[in-house]
Design a protein around this motif. Structure first.
Motif, PDB file in Angstrom:
ATOM      1  N   ARG A  97      -4.987  13.493   5.173  1.00  0.00           N
ATOM      2  CA  ARG A  97      -3.903  14.341   5.689  1.00  0.00           C
ATOM      3  C   ARG A  97      -3.342  13.739   6.981  1.00  0.00           C
ATOM      4  N   LEU A  98      -4.220  13.167   7.791  1.00  0.00           N
ATOM      5  CA  LEU A  98      -3.755  12.510   9.014  1.00  0.00           C
ATOM      6  C   LEU A  98      -2.898  11.287   8.649  1.00  0.00           C
ATOM      7  N   LEU A  99      -3.332  10.546   7.640  1.00  0.00           N
ATOM      8  CA  LEU A  99      -2.539   9.395   7.190  1.00  0.00           C
ATOM      9  C   LEU A  99      -1.159   9.853   6.721  1.00  0.00           C
ATOM     10  N   ASP A 100      -1.104  10.943   5.975  1.00  0.00           N
ATOM     11  CA  ASP A 100       0.193  11.465   5.505  1.00  0.00           C
ATOM     12  C   ASP A 100       1.120  11.772   6.676  1.00  0.00           C
ATOM     13  N   ARG A 101       0.563  12.415   7.704  1.00  0.00           N
ATOM     14  CA  ARG A 101       1.387  12.761   8.883  1.00  0.00           C
ATOM     15  C   ARG A 101       1.893  11.506   9.572  1.00  0.00           C
ATOM     16  N   ALA A 102       1.007  10.513   9.708  1.00  0.00           N
ATOM     17  CA  ALA A 102       1.399   9.276  10.393  1.00  0.00           C
ATOM     18  C   ALA A 102       2.446   8.503   9.582  1.00  0.00           C
ATOM     19  N   LEU A 103       2.295   8.500   8.260  1.00  0.00           N
ATOM     20  CA  LEU A 103       3.289   7.814   7.410  1.00  0.00           C
ATOM     21  C   LEU A 103       4.652   8.458   7.585  1.00  0.00           C
ATOM     22  N   GLU A 104       4.662   9.775   7.620  1.00  0.00           N
ATOM     23  CA  GLU A 104       5.930  10.483   7.785  1.00  0.00           C
ATOM     24  C   GLU A 104       6.557  10.141   9.133  1.00  0.00           C
ATOM     25  N   GLU A 105       5.740  10.162  10.179  1.00  0.00           N
ATOM     26  CA  GLU A 105       6.245   9.826  11.531  1.00  0.00           C
ATOM     27  C   GLU A 105       6.805   8.407  11.566  1.00  0.00           C
ATOM     28  N   ALA A 106       6.159   7.507  10.807  1.00  0.00           N
ATOM     29  CA  ALA A 106       6.586   6.099  10.816  1.00  0.00           C
ATOM     30  C   ALA A 106       7.755   5.849   9.866  1.00  0.00           C
ATOM     31  N   GLY A 107       8.159   6.872   9.124  1.00  0.00           N
ATOM     32  CA  GLY A 107       9.311   6.731   8.224  1.00  0.00           C
ATOM     33  C   GLY A 107       8.968   6.034   6.913  1.00  0.00           C
ATOM     34  N   ILE A 108       7.711   6.123   6.498  1.00  0.00           N
ATOM     35  CA  ILE A 108       7.303   5.498   5.226  1.00  0.00           C
ATOM     36  C   ILE A 108       7.192   6.579   4.156  1.00  0.00           C
ATOM     37  N   GLU A 109       7.952   6.407   3.085  1.00  0.00           N
ATOM     38  CA  GLU A 109       7.901   7.392   1.995  1.00  0.00           C
ATOM     39  C   GLU A 109       6.611   7.186   1.202  1.00  0.00           C
ATOM     40  N   ARG A 110       5.898   8.280   0.969  1.00  0.00           N
ATOM     41  CA  ARG A 110       4.648   8.222   0.190  1.00  0.00           C
ATOM     42  C   ARG A 110       4.894   7.665  -1.210  1.00  0.00           C
ATOM     43  N   SER A 111       6.128   7.927  -1.740  1.00  0.00           N
ATOM     44  CA  SER A 111       6.446   7.480  -3.099  1.00  0.00           C
ATOM     45  C   SER A 111       6.521   5.957  -3.202  1.00  0.00           C
ATOM     46  N   ARG A 112       6.537   5.251  -2.081  1.00  0.00           N
ATOM     47  CA  ARG A 112       6.585   3.779  -2.098  1.00  0.00           C
ATOM     48  C   ARG A 112       5.221   3.177  -1.746  1.00  0.00           C
ATOM     49  N   THR A 113       4.184   4.012  -1.800  1.00  0.00           N
ATOM     50  CA  THR A 113       2.863   3.521  -1.401  1.00  0.00           C
ATOM     51  C   THR A 113       1.831   3.722  -2.520  1.00  0.00           C
ATOM     52  N   TYR A 114       0.746   3.005  -2.372  1.00  0.00           N
ATOM     53  CA  TYR A 114      -0.427   3.150  -3.244  1.00  0.00           C
ATOM     54  C   TYR A 114      -1.629   3.161  -2.307  1.00  0.00           C
ATOM     55  N   VAL A 115      -2.563   4.068  -2.523  1.00  0.00           N
ATOM     56  CA  VAL A 115      -3.742   4.137  -1.643  1.00  0.00           C
ATOM     57  C   VAL A 115      -5.014   3.940  -2.467  1.00  0.00           C
ATOM     58  N   THR A 116      -5.935   3.185  -1.898  1.00  0.00           N
ATOM     59  CA  THR A 116      -7.193   2.941  -2.599  1.00  0.00           C
ATOM     60  C   THR A 116      -8.277   2.608  -1.581  1.00  0.00           C
ATOM     61  N   ASN A 117      -9.455   2.246  -2.083  1.00  0.00           N
ATOM     62  CA  ASN A 117     -10.586   1.925  -1.210  1.00  0.00           C
ATOM     63  C   ASN A 117     -11.281   0.662  -1.683  1.00  0.00           C
ATOM     64  N   VAL A 118     -11.969   0.011  -0.764  1.00  0.00           N
ATOM     65  CA  VAL A 118     -12.757  -1.181  -1.087  1.00  0.00           C
ATOM     66  C   VAL A 118     -13.871  -0.822  -2.081  1.00  0.00           C
ATOM     67  N   VAL A 119     -14.449   0.346  -1.918  1.00  0.00           N
ATOM     68  CA  VAL A 119     -15.536   0.832  -2.773  1.00  0.00           C
ATOM     69  C   VAL A 119     -15.105   2.178  -3.359  1.00  0.00           C
TER      70      VAL A 119
END
Ligand code: SF4
Length: 215
Positions: A78-100
């Motif tokens: 949720r913090l990442l979502d807020r920061a992405l919005e502040e930075a002007g990055i649309e979530r629809s243009r991203t992919y999120v994953t993990n090393v493990v």
């Protein structure tokens, strides 16, 4: 004598011949390439746009991610979502994953406390991440935190020194590292948290610039 069961040390044999995000997710659901599947509720595969411009990589799913089966849906997400919005990055243009892809935890009373994945677990899981990168082919890769940064950029990489710097890499035309959003949540007081959040947003603005340059 009973036959000795072969122990997989890598998820590589499980990668489908012509991988798509759907077939990868389905195959990863049954992964037992390291022992973490015994501890986690389920595999938490990456999620997002098939042709995302930016692919964000964290360390591993947390408690909420483990229970829901979705990455970055807990407090750090949720913090990442807020920061992405502040930075002007649309979530629809991203992919999120993990090393493990499984939650590694230790019991503390009734709570499940995050435990850091070790080098063998990271290595075993790496084929899933490489397959995600090969299918999504992002223009920008963003490592969130030291585990992701060191797994992808080398053990000597120091997020504290090199956060926000843009590198060329075989992973993607542009690669950056910044802190994991969970580190901001762990800040000792409100003022530190505010400052660290601002620094995180500043790093994500560099991601936004790199995404714009790649269009
Ligand atoms: S952590 Fe990765 S390699 Fe280990 S069982 Fe889970 S999906 Fe497989």
């Amino acid at each position: 004598m009973a036959p000795v069961k072969a122990v997989l040390e890598s998820a590589a044999p499980l990668i489908p011949a012509r991988p798509t995000l759907v077939s990868l997710r389905a195959a990863a659901a049954d992964c037992k390439a390291c022992d973490l599947w015994k501890r986690g509720t389920q595999t938490v595969f990456g999620e997002g746009a098939r042709r995302a411009a930016a692919l964000f990589i964290g360390e591993q799913p947390g408690n909420e991610e483990d229970l829901t089966g979705r990455p970055f849906v807990g407090p750090a997400g949720r913090l990442l979502d807020r920061a992405l919005e502040e930075a002007g990055i649309e979530r629809s243009r991203t992919y999120v994953t993990n090393v493990v892809k499984h939650f590694k935890w230790e019991p503390r009373g009734k709570r499940r406390i995050h435990a850091k994945p070790d080098a063998l677990e990271i290595m075993a899981c790496r084929p899933w991440l490489e397959a995600e990168l090969a299918v999504v082919r992002p223009q920008v890769v963003v490592c969130l935190g030291a585990t992701a940064a060191q797994a992808l950029l080398g053990k000597k990489f120091r997020v504290t020194q090199d956060r926000g710097k843009v590198f060329a890499s075989e992973l993607a035309p542009r690669v950056l590292a910044t802190v994991h959003p969970s580190s901001i949540l762990r800040a000792p007081d409100d003022e530190t948290r505010r400052v660290e959040m601002q620094r995180f947003i500043d790093d994500l603005r560099k991601v936004a610039q790199a995404m714009a340059a790649a269009r």
